[in-house]
Design an enzyme around this catalytic site. Structure first.
Site: not given
Length: 499
Positions: A196, A231, A349
């Site tokens: 992402h 992910d 992230s």
């Protein structure tokens, strides 16, 4: 003159090294204990005790902590500029590798600029806050600052060891962009991050990627491969060399309560370090898919383990780290994670979660929010990281083949607790796919799976996450209950379709 005694507070004369785990000279503690890198009281090179040290000041702090070359020791060094926006430089700027220059700005000042440029809480989804764009690049700390060397603690040593292995990633596509983090895998520039991050939460499959290392070097990067199922993604920095790879730890040996340290770029603030503990293990969460629009990696056939059968309309847990709404999709993925209370926020992230030895135990991926998707999001002490054992397998496969594989059980399941008359938790098998792995192993509709490879399974999400965590073709042991009796069976998993 050579031979004069060292002044208080400086290192000893060469030839009198401090013993590991004991106090150094003049009360200078040898830290940390148990042979963590070099003892802190180890004599510095370049005549540190009797003659002025040449720049950089003494040896590098990174070398003291890890035995490798690191950032210059001392807080007085000029710090490079670290762009925090989706674009790294104004139009026409040379895109080759270069280093920035600038001064460290105070945290409050940086926070005020981020808030002013991004409008904290102003993104459409209420999470994944923007950092400033190219029109207002900001400075950030390039090294671990140590002002009082006499009171260095374990977290400082861990940070000095890990920060050189964590990078800030800027992704942009048209007028959209955002920042995330990444972890260096190899000295020549392979970096692992989240899908992402490089797809702008699934909005694009061809974002421009720029990477800033902890010492201010800036690189263009290309995507080697993405794995939307877990992910994770791997990118490659162009013309990179001499980077500091992370050391992997074994996430399967963690205990609840173990120390954790998170390193990344929350809100675009590079080289940020936060601490906590392992709050829970064997946790499974469901988050929105970050597959790029041109990917068909999530189709109905792949949703056989889990789906929406657990009664959730959508994920409570949200991706973070980008500056716009995620791709509008009903697709979700189920992943097994480490839960930690170390503060992780939008921008963390893809960053590192490490243990008390500075070894990678997870890649930060998501946080839980107290409100709905329309509200602000930030750390509430409930963060999630993909375990290092899974990260290692998937990143190795992406580097070798451009993609990773995932197991497939071949059964449609739902939470056993939702089945009328059920008295146990687990993944209740509704249907078996003909010719699939479950059918070949003798599993039947009505069986309730309670463990997968020894890991407890409490619902459909748990089972899906565990099955997807292992490679296609893997052998696994499934524990299940049939007619009130617990049994085990060995299963050879199929392969999750990728197209």
């Amino acid at each position: 003159q050579p031979g004069n005694p060292a002044q208080p507070g400086v290192a000893p004369q060469p030839g009198s090294p401090a013993q590991p785990g004991v106090a150094g000279p003049q009360g200078y503690p040898a830290y940390p204990p148990q042979g963590y890198g070099q003892p802190y009281g180890t004599p510095r090179p370049q005549g540190y005790a009797g003659q002025p040290a040449q720049p950089p000041y003494g040896s590098s702090f990174g070398a003291a902590a890890s035995g490798q070359s690191g950032a210059p020791y001392g807080a007085s060094q000029t710090q490079p500029t670290l762009p925090l926006g989706g674009q790294q430089a104004a139009a026409g700027t040379d895109t080759k590798k270069k280093s920035g220059a600038g001064k460290v700005v105070g945290l409050l000042v940086a926070a005020a600029i981020v808030g002013g440029a991004a409008g904290l809480g102003g993104s459409a989804a209420g999470f994944a806050l923007f950092a400033p764009t190219a029109s207002a690049p900001q400075s950030g700390p390039a090294t671990v600052t140590v002002n009082d060397t006499g009171s260095v603690n374990q977290t400082t040593a861990i940070a000095a060891k890990v920060v050189p292995s964590v990078v800030t990633i800027s992704a942009s596509s048209g007028s959209s962009g955002g920042t995330g983090s990444g972890v260096v895998l190899t000295e020549d520039g392979y970096v692992v991050t989240n899908t992402h991050v490089v797809t702008l939460d699934g909005a694009t499959g061809n974002a421009a990627i720029r990477v800033t290392t902890s010492d201010g070097q800036v690189y263009d990067a290309t995507v080697v491969g993405t794995d939307p199922t877990y992910d994770l993604a791997v990118i490659k920095l162009e013309d990179a060399s001499g980077l500091t790879p992370i050391r992997f730890g074994d996430s399967s040996k963690l205990n609840v309560g173990d120390q954790t340290v998170a390193v990344g770029a929350p809100l675009g603030l590079s080289n940020t370090v936060t601490t906590g503990i392992v709050s829970a293990l064997n946790r499974s969460i469901e988050i929105a898919s970050s597959a790029a629009p041109d990917s068909s990696a999530q189709d109905g056939e792949q949703d056989d383990e889990g789906g929406q059968e657990n009664g959730q309309e959508g994920p409570f847990f949200f991706d973070f780290g980008q500056g716009q709404s995620p791709q509008q999709t009903a697709d979700t993925i189920k992943i097994a994670v480490i839960q930690t209370d170390a503060a992780i926020n939008p921008g963390n992230s893809g960053g590192a979660l490490v243990d008390s030895e500075g070894k990678l135990i997870g890649i930060n991926v998501a946080i839980a929010t107290a409100g709905g998707s329309g509200g602000e999001s930030g750390s509430i002490g409930v963060g999630f990281s993909i375990p290092s054992t899974i990260v290692k397998r998937i990143s190795d496969e992406i580097i070798a083949d451009g993609a990773a594989t995932h197991g497939l059980l071949g059964a449609t399941v739902q939470a056993a607790a939702s089945v009328e008359g059920s008295t146990i938790t687990g993944a209740y098998i509704k249907e078996i796919t003909a010719g699939g792995a479950a059918a070949a192993a003798g599993l039947q509709p009505g069986d309730t799976v309670t463990a997968f490879n020894g890991t407890p399974v409490t619902d459909a999400t748990d089972l899906t996450a565990q099955v997807r965590a292992v490679a296609a073709g893997s052998k696994a042991t499934v524990t299940f209950v049939r007619d009130g009796r617990t049994q085990t069976v060995d299963v050879t998993l199929g392969s999750l379709p990728t197209e």
